[in-house]
Design an enzyme around this catalytic site. Structure first.
Site, PDB file in Angstrom:
ATOM      1  N   THR A 238       0.833  -1.209   0.000  1.00 18.52           N
ATOM      2  CA  THR A 238       0.000   0.000   0.000  1.00 18.52           C
ATOM      3  C   THR A 238       0.865   1.254   0.000  1.00 18.52           C
ATOM      4  O   THR A 238       1.990   1.241   0.526  1.00 18.52           O
ATOM      5  CB  THR A 238      -0.903   0.003   1.250  1.00 18.52           C
ATOM      6  OG1 THR A 238      -1.409   1.326   1.466  1.00 18.52           O
ATOM      7  CG2 THR A 238      -0.142  -0.399   2.513  1.00 18.52           C
ATOM      8  N   ASP A 239       0.325   2.338  -0.537  1.00 18.19           N
ATOM      9  CA  ASP A 239       1.051   3.623  -0.490  1.00 18.19           C
ATOM     10  C   ASP A 239       1.186   4.127   0.943  1.00 18.19           C
ATOM     11  O   ASP A 239       2.006   5.008   1.219  1.00 18.19           O
ATOM     12  CB  ASP A 239       0.368   4.674  -1.372  1.00 18.19           C
ATOM     13  CG  ASP A 239      -1.055   5.016  -0.912  1.00 18.19           C
ATOM     14  OD1 ASP A 239      -1.636   4.281  -0.084  1.00 18.19           O
ATOM     15  OD2 ASP A 239      -1.582   6.047  -1.394  1.00 18.19           O
ATOM     16  N   GLU A 240       0.389   3.555   1.868  1.00 21.66           N
ATOM     17  CA  GLU A 240       0.418   4.069   3.242  1.00 21.66           C
ATOM     18  C   GLU A 240       1.754   3.800   3.934  1.00 21.66           C
ATOM     19  O   GLU A 240       2.069   4.424   4.942  1.00 21.66           O
ATOM     20  CB  GLU A 240      -0.761   3.497   4.051  1.00 21.66           C
ATOM     21  CG  GLU A 240      -2.088   3.859   3.389  1.00 21.66           C
ATOM     22  CD  GLU A 240      -3.330   3.586   4.209  1.00 21.66           C
ATOM     23  OE1 GLU A 240      -3.252   3.558   5.446  1.00 21.66           O
ATOM     24  OE2 GLU A 240      -4.395   3.420   3.599  1.00 21.66           O
TER      25      GLU A 240
ATOM     26  N   TYR B 202      -1.464  -0.352  11.075  1.00 21.35           N
ATOM     27  CA  TYR B 202      -1.697  -1.042   9.787  1.00 21.35           C
ATOM     28  C   TYR B 202      -0.521  -0.810   8.842  1.00 21.35           C
ATOM     29  O   TYR B 202       0.075  -1.775   8.338  1.00 21.35           O
ATOM     30  CB  TYR B 202      -2.999  -0.531   9.142  1.00 21.35           C
ATOM     31  CG  TYR B 202      -3.103  -0.839   7.664  1.00 21.35           C
ATOM     32  CD1 TYR B 202      -3.217  -2.158   7.209  1.00 21.35           C
ATOM     33  CD2 TYR B 202      -3.076   0.181   6.703  1.00 21.35           C
ATOM     34  CE1 TYR B 202      -3.306  -2.447   5.847  1.00 21.35           C
ATOM     35  CE2 TYR B 202      -3.171  -0.097   5.351  1.00 21.35           C
ATOM     36  CZ  TYR B 202      -3.276  -1.417   4.924  1.00 21.35           C
ATOM     37  OH  TYR B 202      -3.357  -1.698   3.584  1.00 21.35           O
TER      38      TYR B 202
ATOM     39  N   LYS C  70       2.383  -3.395   7.269  1.00 27.80           N
ATOM     40  CA  LYS C  70       2.581  -3.596   5.828  1.00 27.80           C
ATOM     41  C   LYS C  70       4.025  -3.261   5.439  1.00 27.80           C
ATOM     42  O   LYS C  70       4.633  -3.937   4.604  1.00 27.80           O
ATOM     43  CB  LYS C  70       1.607  -2.730   5.015  1.00 27.80           C
ATOM     44  CG  LYS C  70       0.147  -3.113   5.140  1.00 27.80           C
ATOM     45  CD  LYS C  70      -0.200  -4.472   4.535  1.00 27.80           C
ATOM     46  CE  LYS C  70      -0.174  -4.480   3.029  1.00 27.80           C
ATOM     47  NZ  LYS C  70      -0.668  -5.787   2.495  1.00 27.80           N
TER      48      LYS C  70
HETATM   49  P1  NAD Z   1     -10.025  -6.950   2.722  1.00 28.08           P
HETATM   50  O1  NAD Z   1      -9.948  -6.664   4.180  1.00 28.08           O
HETATM   51  O2  NAD Z   1     -11.297  -6.667   1.975  1.00 28.08           O
HETATM   52  O3  NAD Z   1      -9.695  -8.504   2.459  1.00 28.08           O
HETATM   53  C1  NAD Z   1      -8.657  -9.171   3.115  1.00 28.08           C
HETATM   54  C2  NAD Z   1      -8.844 -10.664   2.894  1.00 28.08           C
HETATM   55  O4  NAD Z   1      -7.759 -11.352   3.527  1.00 28.08           O
HETATM   56  C3  NAD Z   1     -10.151 -11.229   3.491  1.00 28.08           C
HETATM   57  O5  NAD Z   1     -10.778 -12.084   2.556  1.00 28.08           O
HETATM   58  C4  NAD Z   1      -9.681 -12.015   4.708  1.00 28.08           C
HETATM   59  O6  NAD Z   1     -10.505 -13.129   5.025  1.00 28.08           O
HETATM   60  C5  NAD Z   1      -8.286 -12.443   4.266  1.00 28.08           C
HETATM   61  N1  NAD Z   1      -7.401 -12.705   5.418  1.00 28.08           N
HETATM   62  C6  NAD Z   1      -7.194 -11.888   6.491  1.00 28.08           C
HETATM   63  N2  NAD Z   1      -6.344 -12.476   7.360  1.00 28.08           N
HETATM   64  C7  NAD Z   1      -6.010 -13.677   6.811  1.00 28.08           C
HETATM   65  C8  NAD Z   1      -5.155 -14.733   7.218  1.00 28.08           C
HETATM   66  N3  NAD Z   1      -4.493 -14.688   8.391  1.00 28.08           N
HETATM   67  N4  NAD Z   1      -5.007 -15.794   6.397  1.00 28.08           N
HETATM   68  C9  NAD Z   1      -5.681 -15.867   5.211  1.00 28.08           C
HETATM   69  N5  NAD Z   1      -6.519 -14.907   4.797  1.00 28.08           N
HETATM   70  C10 NAD Z   1      -6.676 -13.813   5.587  1.00 28.08           C
HETATM   71  O7  NAD Z   1      -8.783  -6.185   2.088  1.00 28.08           O
HETATM   72  P2  NAD Z   1      -8.630  -5.493   0.652  1.00 28.08           P
HETATM   73  O8  NAD Z   1      -9.106  -4.098   0.731  1.00 28.08           O
HETATM   74  O9  NAD Z   1      -9.161  -6.408  -0.381  1.00 28.08           O
HETATM   75  O10 NAD Z   1      -7.022  -5.450   0.544  1.00 28.08           O
HETATM   76  C11 NAD Z   1      -6.300  -6.514  -0.041  1.00 28.08           C
HETATM   77  C12 NAD Z   1      -4.823  -6.166  -0.012  1.00 28.08           C
HETATM   78  O11 NAD Z   1      -4.584  -4.956  -0.733  1.00 28.08           O
HETATM   79  C13 NAD Z   1      -4.269  -5.954   1.386  1.00 28.08           C
HETATM   80  O12 NAD Z   1      -2.980  -6.532   1.444  1.00 28.08           O
HETATM   81  C14 NAD Z   1      -4.185  -4.437   1.512  1.00 28.08           C
HETATM   82  O13 NAD Z   1      -3.153  -4.060   2.397  1.00 28.08           O
HETATM   83  C15 NAD Z   1      -3.885  -4.040   0.092  1.00 28.08           C
HETATM   84  N6  NAD Z   1      -4.320  -2.699  -0.320  1.00 28.08           N
HETATM   85  C16 NAD Z   1      -5.619  -2.307  -0.111  1.00 28.08           C
HETATM   86  C17 NAD Z   1      -6.021  -1.056  -0.562  1.00 28.08           C
HETATM   87  C18 NAD Z   1      -7.456  -0.597  -0.412  1.00 28.08           C
HETATM   88  O14 NAD Z   1      -7.762   0.560  -0.736  1.00 28.08           O
HETATM   89  N7  NAD Z   1      -8.371  -1.430   0.044  1.00 28.08           N
HETATM   90  C19 NAD Z   1      -5.108  -0.182  -1.167  1.00 28.08           C
HETATM   91  C20 NAD Z   1      -3.784  -0.619  -1.349  1.00 28.08           C
HETATM   92  C21 NAD Z   1      -3.409  -1.885  -0.923  1.00 28.08           C
HETATM   93  P1  TYD Z   2     -10.505   4.507   4.702  1.00 26.42           P
HETATM   94  O1  TYD Z   2     -11.520   4.157   3.670  1.00 26.42           O
HETATM   95  O2  TYD Z   2     -10.602   3.877   6.056  1.00 26.42           O
HETATM   96  O3  TYD Z   2      -9.082   4.257   4.035  1.00 26.42           O
HETATM   97  P2  TYD Z   2      -7.585   4.694   4.565  1.00 26.42           P
HETATM   98  O4  TYD Z   2      -7.674   5.047   6.002  1.00 26.42           O
HETATM   99  O5  TYD Z   2      -6.813   3.439   4.343  1.00 26.42           O
HETATM  100  O6  TYD Z   2      -7.165   5.822   3.685  1.00 26.42           O
HETATM  101  O7  TYD Z   2     -10.545   6.079   4.916  1.00 26.42           O
HETATM  102  C1  TYD Z   2     -10.382   6.967   3.827  1.00 26.42           C
HETATM  103  C2  TYD Z   2     -10.382   8.374   4.390  1.00 26.42           C
HETATM  104  O8  TYD Z   2     -11.686   8.673   4.896  1.00 26.42           O
HETATM  105  C3  TYD Z   2      -9.446   8.562   5.562  1.00 26.42           C
HETATM  106  O9  TYD Z   2      -8.893   9.884   5.494  1.00 26.42           O
HETATM  107  C4  TYD Z   2     -10.336   8.425   6.781  1.00 26.42           C
HETATM  108  C5  TYD Z   2     -11.648   8.985   6.289  1.00 26.42           C
HETATM  109  N1  TYD Z   2     -12.867   8.392   6.876  1.00 26.42           N
HETATM  110  C6  TYD Z   2     -13.865   9.217   7.419  1.00 26.42           C
HETATM  111  O10 TYD Z   2     -13.745  10.459   7.432  1.00 26.42           O
HETATM  112  N2  TYD Z   2     -14.969   8.615   7.945  1.00 26.42           N
HETATM  113  C7  TYD Z   2     -15.134   7.266   7.957  1.00 26.42           C
HETATM  114  O11 TYD Z   2     -16.161   6.761   8.475  1.00 26.42           O
HETATM  115  C8  TYD Z   2     -14.112   6.443   7.381  1.00 26.42           C
HETATM  116  C9  TYD Z   2     -14.249   4.937   7.374  1.00 26.42           C
HETATM  117  C10 TYD Z   2     -12.998   7.053   6.842  1.00 26.42           C
END
Ligand code: NAD
Ligand code: TYD
Length: 337
Positions: free
Chosen positions: A125-127, A150, A154
């Site tokens: 992630t970019d975070e 988090y 990562k």
């Molecule tokens: P999500 O929380 O929707 O899904 C995570 C999945 O991983 C779930 O299906 C969960 O059951 C599974 N999981 C969790 N712990 C586990 C374990 N111990 N063993 C096996 N499976 C397990 O997450 P997402 O939003 O789909 O993110 C997927 C990946 O992409 C993550 O690595 C996250 O860090 C990365 N990512 C997410 C975003 C975003 O905006 N959502 C952006 C950049 C990177």
């Molecule tokens: P989020 O979707 O949790 O992603 P991330 O924290 O990984 O960027 O949040 C996106 C942005 O929105 C973040 O600045 C936090 C804000 N946010 C709110 O203001 N209210 C909310 O209920 C949530 C879930 C997020």
């Protein structure tokens, strides 16, 4: 013919990725490995029931036995999505984040070595780069400066991947993407939480002053990026992906209210997230240059399609909303929404 272990394939991005790969590559076999935590949902994969090139295996990435059992299904490549993914939860309890994101990655890396995979992709992630000020962009050279439990977990995983690549020659690449949106995203993250709340005429909780900026990318653009990194990424390299779509949370909230025809009185300002990163924005020119990738989905079109998906999938939303997803914020800051 590659057999790809996709971890976290029952989550938001993983399930979109599995569907994308099966639809676009007639030769690929997928072993979908997921623990089905609160975030994993087999309903995300319902349309793939009985698919001849998709096998679901329930297992935990922190379990060596579970992971080795899945690898023994002829796995040639690993794409690692599984993670604890929500910043607010990591603030409430970082334990599962360290276990799954750090220890789980180490277990998977050992298995990838043992089974001599052709490619290992770490979906990061970019975070991990921390927070930007008003200007500038994250590049692949930006030093790691994670601020939340988090992002720290990562970043720890990314460092392990780089160590395994350097020490053992594991053919690993790392992808770092900005904030995703699209179908099947759990309504604990901003866009699906706000869309589903507004559809039910409930308030939406804006943290702090709402001036935090995120760079939004459609999940399919992210999936195409991960696929490009898997197929064409050079071992040892990092690739950033972003949507070139920076938006302050409050502006996004106002846009959602407009698109859904709801009044501004549904905005509820709540206490800010602890340690809240102010701004993320990605420079993705390396991925464009070296992988031939570019974001394709325009934000307006992607957002309209996503809202349409949540409107059309009320049964999916109802099952999710009945569970205790929103309790983490509430435990710290009181009732929201
Ligand atoms: P999500 O929380 O929707 O899904 C995570 C999945 O991983 C779930 O299906 C969960 O059951 C599974 N999981 C969790 N712990 C586990 C374990 N111990 N063993 C096996 N499976 C397990 O997450 P997402 O939003 O789909 O993110 C997927 C990946 O992409 C993550 O690595 C996250 O860090 C990365 N990512 C997410 C975003 C975003 O905006 N959502 C952006 C950049 C990177
Ligand atoms: P989020 O979707 O949790 O992603 P991330 O924290 O990984 O960027 O949040 C996106 C942005 O929105 C973040 O600045 C936090 C804000 N946010 C709110 O203001 N209210 C909310 O209920 C949530 C879930 C997020």
């Amino acid at each position: 013919m590659p057999t790809v272990l996709i971890t976290g394939g029952a989550g938001f991005i993983g399930s979109n990725f599995v569907r994308h790969l099966l639809a676009t590559d007639p030769a690929v076999q997928i072993v979908n490995f997921d623990a089905l935590t609160y975030a994993g949902n087999l309903a995300n994969l319902r349309d793939l029931d009985g698919h001849p090139r998709h096998t679901f295996v329930r297992g935990d990435v922190t379990s060596r036995d579970d992971v080795r059992g899945a690898m023994q299904r002829g796995v040639t490549d690993v794409i690692h999505f599984a993670a604890e993914s929500h910043v607010d939860r990591s603030i409430h309890d970082s334990g599962p984040f360290v276990r799954t994101n750090v220890l789980g990655t180490q277990v998977l890396l050992d298995a990838a070595r043992e089974f001599q995979v052709s490619k290992y992709v770490q979906v990061s992630t970019d975070e991990v780069y921390g927070s930007l000020g008003a200007t500038g962009l994250f590049t692949e050279e930006t030093p790691l400066h994670p601020n939340s439990p988090y992002s720290a977990s990562k970043a720890g995983a990314d460092l392990l991947v780089q160590a395994y690549q350097h020490t053992f020659g594991l053919p690993a690449v790392i992808t770092r993407c900005s904030n995703n949106y699209g179908p099947y995203q759990l309504p604990e993250k901003l866009i699906p939480l706000f869309v589903t709340n507004l559809l039910a005429d409930q308030q939406v909780p804006v943290y702090g002053d709402g001036q935090q900026v995120r760079d939004w990318i459609h999940v399919l653009d992210h999936c195409r990026g991960v696929e490009a990194a898997w197929r064409r990424g050079a071992p040892g390299e990092v690739y950033n992906f972003g949507g070139r779509c920076e938006m302050a949370n409050l502006d996004l909230t106002l846009l959602l209210l407009k698109l859904l025809g709801k009044p501004e009185t549904l905005i509820k300002y709540v206490a800010d997230r602890l340690g809240h990163d102010r701004r993320y924005a990605i420079d993705c020119t390396k991925a464009e240059r070296e992988l031939g990738w570019a974001p394709q989905v325009k934000f307006d079109a992607g957002l309209a399609e996503t809202i349409g998906w949540y409107k059309a999938n009320t049964a999916w939303v109802a099952t999710i909303k009945n569970k205790d997803y929103l309790s983490y914020y509430e435990k710290q800051y009181g009732k929201r929404g």
